[in-house]
Design an enzyme around this catalytic site. Structure first.
Site: not given
Ligand code: NAD
Length: 496
Positions: A195, A270, A304, A400
């Site tokens: 997906k 992750e 990331c 973040e």
């Protein structure tokens, strides 16, 4: 100005409104619903893709289940799996420019950079994983206790493919993240339902075409396009999935982890990051500033493990910040089709708005915007931004942002640097810029993150495991560690 001309194949791919691959068939969503994709550089609609229903996802998982349990794929030998992965990598190499252009149009990133980074790294990674296909081993173990008097036993441990893999990925490196899942899955003999991110399914759909062309049996790789809330959730809850592998935000990852635990579905996560770049006083300041700028501004900061927190030893703080601001101010922003552009747009209006909110938050709380701090359109652009005069506990430092925003703080000594670097919920990557080998080796074991780079940042190698400490995730991608995550161990004991 060198604007790339779109290949006829790129235009044709987009114009034909790509469909999803379920088993052997390219299909629309069961209820005919679609969702629009936008070009982030212009905000204009690119094309539409199917918006998968729960039923569509269930059919894709069933196709993967059947391919795993009862198809020629379940009987393939390692050499065949190796050769198929090489074939797939070769086809990607053939279509590298097309893949890079699709990534550029769909994600906003530079087509030229995508070709040498995203696409080439994905190809290299698949070739690396092809090598593992023929080297997956169990072991033979001597029975260690007298299980039964006067009886002999033979025991061994098999390493077996985990089964049907449900893979859900983010939009920042659409093809590369998909291949990080696909490579170990296909090397070990698993089957996959992917997906892709809602915003960026195009290269995943092209990848599915190449998987078919490479000669993989039907059902080994399926792609469902759609929303996280419907298609992603359906994949996460499907009881026929043996393993979930997710790349995305920590918030969604935590939910997926909890759902996986309910059914004991194997899971790797992750997740997000807020990686520190630490510049020690003895560092080569020129390369440290250039490296720190690239650590945060590459891919528009949507990485990331981006070096989004900068810590510089106090006596050089002003110089390093000024140098990074100079680099940022000289960056040219524009369409990723223009090879002379240094920074493209963010992925979406939503992401632009999110990043902008953080910049405004900084301004309102009295932080200093050393450079950037502006947004513009009609695409989703935010200028590369450096923020100083901000406290370690500020949201700008702790959360973040996932955009081209660097927060910079001075430190006094090694202990101070380590304390601030580790003072984060995340632990994905960190870089140390120094030529003092002893200091570097003292610091490496004390940094709480899955990767530490020295005098470089975000340098990834297929052979090196990549993943997070703390809120940055569970498990590792790449290296042999990835093979371990796509296999189960089975202990066998035979009474002779
Ligand atoms: P996201 O979590 O919003 O979405 C990621 C994927 O999850 C998408 O495919 C989305 O459709 C799907 N999803 C959303 N809600 C879901 C649900 N309820 N159930 C199942 N699936 C769902 O993240 P994003 O905004 O697309 O990506 C940015 C994040 O990804 C950042 O936090 C970034 O750090 C992280 N990331 C991590 C890595 C890594 O290797 N650690 C790599 C790239 C990106």
């Amino acid at each position: 100005m060198a604007i790339a001309t779109l290949l006829p194949a790129t235009t044709a791919f987009i114009q034909r409104a790509p469909r999803m691959l379920i088993g052997a068939e390219w299909v629309e969503a069961g209820d005919g619903q679609t969702m629009p994709l936008r070009n982030p550089a212009t905000g204009e609609q690119l094309c539409v893709v199917p918006r998968a229903t729960v039923d569509d996802v269930d059919r894709a998982v069933l196709a993967a289940r059947q391919a795993f349990d009862d198809s020629p794929w379940s009987r393939t030998r390692p050499r065949e799996r190796q050769n198929l992965l090489w074939k797939l990598a070769d086809l990607m190499q053939r279509d590298a420019e097309l893949l890079a252009q699709l990534e550029c149009l769909n994600n906003g990133k530079s087509a030229a950079v995508a070709q040498v980074m995203d696409v080439q790294l994905a190809i290299d990674f698949l070739r690396y994983m092809a090598g593992w296909a023929t080297k997956i081993e169990g072991s033979s173990v001597e029975v260690s206790v007298p299980l039964m008097p006067d009886q002999q036993f033979h025991s061994f441990i098999r390493r077996e493919a985990v089964g049907v893999v449900g893979a859900i990925v983010a939009w920042n490196f659409p093809l590369l993240l998909a291949c990080w899942k696909l490579g170990p899955a296909l090397a070990t003999g698993c089957t996959v339902v992917l997906k892709p991110a809602d915003e960026t399914p195009l290269t995943a759909l092209k990848l599915a075409e190449l998987v078919q062309e490479a000669g993989y049996p039907d059902g080994v790789f399926n792609v469902v396009t759609g929303t996280g809330i419907t298609a992603g959730a359906a994949l996460t809850h499907n009881p026929r999935v043996d393993k979930l592998t997710f790349t995305g935000s920590t918030a969604v990852g935590k939910e997926i982890g909890k759902i996986a635990m309910d059914s004991m579905t194997r899971v790797t996560l992750e997740l997000g990051g807020k990686s520190p770049t630490i510049v020690m006083a003895d560092a080569d300041l020129g390369s440290a500033a250039a490296g720190a700028a690239s650590a945060i501004f590459f891919n528009q900061g949507q990485v990331c493990c981006a070096g989004s927190r900068l810590y510089v030893q106090r006596k050089h703080f002003d110089k390093v910040v000024a140098d990074i601001a100079g680099i940022a101010n000289a960056m040219k922003l524009g369409s990723g089709l223009d090879a002379s552009v240094d920074m493209g747009p963010l992925i979406s209006a939503r992401q632009q708005e999110r990043v902008w909110r953080y910049i405004e938050m900084g301004r309102e709380s009295g932080a200093t915007i050393a450079c950037g701090g502006e947004q513009f359109g009609p695409g989703y652009f935010v200028k590369p931004t450096v923020i100083v005069d901000v406290d370690q506990q500020h949201s700008l430092v702790q959360e973040e942002i996932f955009g081209p925003v660097l927060v910079a703080i001075p430190f006094d000594d090694e202990a101070d640097a380590l304390r601030m670097a580790n003072d984060s919920p995340y632990g994905l990557g960190a870089s140390i810029w120094s030529n003092d080998l002893a200091a570097v080796h003292r610091m490496i074991p004390r940094i709480k993150s899955g990767s530490v780079w020295v005098n470089c940042h975000s340098a990834l190698d297929p052979a090196l495991p990549f993943g997070g400490y703390k809120m940055s995730g569970v498990g590792r991608e790449m290296g042999y560690a990835a093979i371990e995550h796509y296999t189960e161990l089975k202990s066998v004991l035979i009474k002779l």
